[in-house]
Design an enzyme around this catalytic site. Structure first.
Site, PDB file in Angstrom:
ATOM      1  N   CYS A 105       0.846  -1.183   0.000  1.00 24.76           N
ATOM      2  CA  CYS A 105       0.000   0.000   0.000  1.00 24.76           C
ATOM      3  C   CYS A 105       0.885   1.237   0.000  1.00 24.76           C
ATOM      4  CB  CYS A 105      -0.895  -0.012   1.226  1.00 24.76           C
ATOM      5  SG  CYS A 105       0.004  -0.183   2.765  1.00 24.76           S
ATOM      6  N   PHE A 242       1.736 -16.402   9.395  1.00 26.10           N
ATOM      7  CA  PHE A 242       0.545 -16.883  10.094  1.00 26.10           C
ATOM      8  C   PHE A 242       0.805 -17.063  11.597  1.00 26.10           C
ATOM      9  CE2 PHE A 242      -0.134 -18.299   5.685  1.00 26.10           C
ATOM     10  CZ  PHE A 242      -1.361 -17.718   5.434  1.00 26.10           C
ATOM     11  N   ALA A 243       1.539 -16.127  12.183  1.00 22.07           N
ATOM     12  CA  ALA A 243       1.829 -16.177  13.623  1.00 22.07           C
ATOM     13  C   ALA A 243       0.608 -15.661  14.374  1.00 22.07           C
ATOM     14  CB  ALA A 243       3.063 -15.341  13.943  1.00 22.07           C
ATOM     15  N   ARG A 244      -0.225 -16.588  14.831  1.00 19.60           N
ATOM     16  CA  ARG A 244      -1.487 -16.241  15.492  1.00 19.60           C
ATOM     17  C   ARG A 244      -1.739 -17.202  16.630  1.00 19.60           C
ATOM     18  NH1 ARG A 244      -5.175 -16.106   9.962  1.00 19.60           N
ATOM     19  NH2 ARG A 244      -3.871 -14.631   8.781  1.00 19.60           N
ATOM     20  N   GLY A 245      -2.183 -16.655  17.758  1.00  9.68           N
ATOM     21  CA  GLY A 245      -2.498 -17.514  18.896  1.00  9.68           C
ATOM     22  C   GLY A 245      -1.284 -18.313  19.342  1.00  9.68           C
TER      23      GLY A 245
END
Length: 258
Positions: A105, A242-245
């Site tokens: 962006c 995808f570094a999540r939880g």
């Protein structure tokens, strides 16, 4: 400079029109001048402008170290940054000759195309625990001040093993990385001793910025591109997406995270 603006809007909510005040981010064109010559304009949030210019020129190889910067000043209106520095003239020419519209962006450009700047393979011995990484990723999103107020920015954090960190936010994810890396260099901190957490996808030009600043580990809660993975593999960067939880994917040079 104040970067938040209050405006009146009409919100459509549950079938009703509601007049209310909202907060939006200030987007400005900031001009970079190097050794008396204008080299580029960038659309960004007008804050941390010195660090932005330092980080950008290091990312492009135009300046090869913070020790080559003699001075850097921001104009009174915050819309121009002037630097005096010893430069790599060939890489400055690349910035004009090989100008590539990047995928992020903000419509940034880079002259640092594949193989245009040679960088040593990253052999950092740093090793960190996966649980430690994920705890900081969670904090990374919880403490994003401008995003929570406007929903309109990207964020970058350089995190060091002593739990200290540097943070920047901008409308452009590339700008955010340039700013946080510039902050580190101006404060005498070595990005090679930290890890980079970013809010955006891990495209090749995002990874290339980490390569240029010798950052060994790059982490995002979103996805990498195939070229991003290839770039990380080639240059010795540990790439995590995808570094999540309690979960994340390790794509390259995985032994640094255990």
């Amino acid at each position: 400079m104040e970067v938040l603006k209050h405006i009146q809007i009409v919100r459509f909510e549950d079938g009703e029109r509601i007049e209310r005040e909202d907060v939006v981010i200030l987007e400005s064109r900031v001009n970079f001048y190097l050794n008396g010559e204008k080299i580029i304009s960038t659309m960004c949030i007008p804050q941390n402008q010195e660090a932005h210019m330092v980080g950008f020129l290091l990312s492009e190889g135009v300046i090869e170290g913070i020790e080559n910067v003699q001075s850097v000043e921001v104009s009174e209106d915050g819309l121009s940054v002037s630097m005096q520095a010893k430069i790599n003239s060939n890489n400055l020419k690349n910035l004009y000759k090989e100008k590539t519209l990047v995928s992020g962006c903000g419509g940034g450009v880079t002259g640092n195309v594949e193989n245009s700047v040679q960088v040593e393979f990253n052999t950092s011995p740093i090793k960190i625990k996966g649980e430690w990484v994920l705890s900081h990723v969670k904090r990374f999103y919880q403490e994003s001040e401008l995003y929570l107020q406007t929903g309109c920015v990207h964020k970058a954090m350089l995190l060091f093993c002593d739990d200290s960190s540097l943070v920047s936010e901008d409308i452009g994810r590339h700008n955010a990385i340039d700013k946080v890396c510039g902050m580190a260099r101006m404060q005498g901190r070595d990005p090679n001793e930290g890890i980079l957490i970013v809010s955006g996808r891990l495209s090749s030009e995002m990874v290339t910025k980490a390569v240029m600043h010798h950052i060994p580990i790059v982490i995002s809660r979103t996805a990498p591109t195939f070229l991003g993975v290839q770039t990380a593999q080639k240059h010795g960067i540990t790439l995590c997406g995808f570094a999540r939880g309690k979960n994340m994917n390790l794509y390259t040079h995985t032994s640094r995270i255990c």
